[in-house]
Design a protein around this motif. Sequence first.
Motif, mmCIF file in Angstrom:
data_model
loop_
_atom_site.group_PDB
_atom_site.id
_atom_site.type_symbol
_atom_site.label_atom_id
_atom_site.label_comp_id
_atom_site.label_asym_id
_atom_site.label_seq_id
_atom_site.Cartn_x
_atom_site.Cartn_y
_atom_site.Cartn_z
ATOM 1 N N SER A 90 11.224 8.200 4.778
ATOM 2 C CA SER A 90 10.914 7.731 3.428
ATOM 3 C C SER A 90 9.965 6.541 3.476
ATOM 4 O O SER A 90 9.827 5.885 4.502
ATOM 5 C CB SER A 90 12.201 7.352 2.691
ATOM 6 O OG SER A 90 12.824 6.261 3.321
ATOM 7 N N TYR A 144 8.889 2.567 -4.450
ATOM 8 C CA TYR A 144 9.980 3.544 -4.424
ATOM 9 C C TYR A 144 11.305 2.911 -4.003
ATOM 10 O O TYR A 144 12.254 3.632 -3.749
ATOM 11 C CB TYR A 144 9.632 4.681 -3.454
ATOM 12 C CG TYR A 144 8.301 5.318 -3.765
ATOM 13 C CD1 TYR A 144 8.157 6.205 -4.828
ATOM 14 C CD2 TYR A 144 7.180 5.016 -3.004
ATOM 15 C CE1 TYR A 144 6.934 6.777 -5.118
ATOM 16 C CE2 TYR A 144 5.953 5.595 -3.294
ATOM 17 C CZ TYR A 144 5.837 6.473 -4.346
ATOM 18 O OH TYR A 144 4.625 7.036 -4.635
ATOM 19 N N VAL A 194 4.877 11.604 -2.667
ATOM 20 C CA VAL A 194 6.204 10.995 -2.533
ATOM 21 C C VAL A 194 6.938 11.059 -3.869
ATOM 22 O O VAL A 194 6.347 10.823 -4.917
ATOM 23 C CB VAL A 194 6.068 9.512 -2.082
ATOM 24 C CG1 VAL A 194 7.422 8.825 -2.043
ATOM 25 C CG2 VAL A 194 5.387 9.417 -0.731
ATOM 26 N N GLY A 209 10.572 7.938 -3.027
ATOM 27 C CA GLY A 209 10.547 7.432 -1.662
ATOM 28 C C GLY A 209 10.570 8.531 -0.613
ATOM 29 O O GLY A 209 10.228 8.309 0.542
ATOM 30 N N ILE A 210 10.974 9.740 -1.006
ATOM 31 C CA ILE A 210 11.041 10.867 -0.066
ATOM 32 C C ILE A 210 9.665 11.529 0.011
ATOM 33 O O ILE A 210 9.056 11.841 -1.010
ATOM 34 C CB ILE A 210 12.101 11.907 -0.510
ATOM 35 C CG1 ILE A 210 13.475 11.257 -0.651
ATOM 36 C CG2 ILE A 210 12.149 13.086 0.458
ATOM 37 C CD1 ILE A 210 14.026 10.635 0.608
#
Length: 179
Positions: free
Chosen positions: A8, A27, A129, A132-133
């Motif tokens: 992440s 994020y 993204v 955050g992923i």
Amino acid sequence: MALESCPSVKNILLLDSEGKRVAVKYYSDDWPTLTAKQNFEKSVFSKTQKTNARAEAEIAMIENYIVSYKFVSDLHFFVTAGDDENELILATVLQGFFDAVGILLRNNVDKRSALENLDLILLCLDEIVDGGIILETEASVIAEKVASQGLDGGAPLSEQTISQAIATAREHLARSLLK
């Protein structure tokens, strides 16, 4: 796969040659206030501006975060992650963002073009993204998805009337709220 094991990122920053914001996305809650975010951006910019990250991405440890960065013209691209993330994955995210922006701006990558096409750059960040992923790092796939989203509105965002643009924005907001 557990969420903790997914790579992440904490933020993606696109700053100009003076360290001012062009497009940024955070994020994580590591920087809870606007002031904290701006201070981090200043810190990252000041610690990297003397490097020559034009040909290849550079990686630095700044305030206990791994920061991968690359510069072109008057734009500075940054991707930040926790100190436990893989630097190669971070560099791949940065390169995907960098190359997708190049494709979308037809290799005319500078601050003026970026600001004129800010909608595309922000869509680009959303394709790379989510929360955050990392979703996608392949530049051609990112650019294709962004271009097709522009077409969903009937015309590229830069060619829409104000009412069409507002309708498209409303549709995107509704979609994001329903996720």
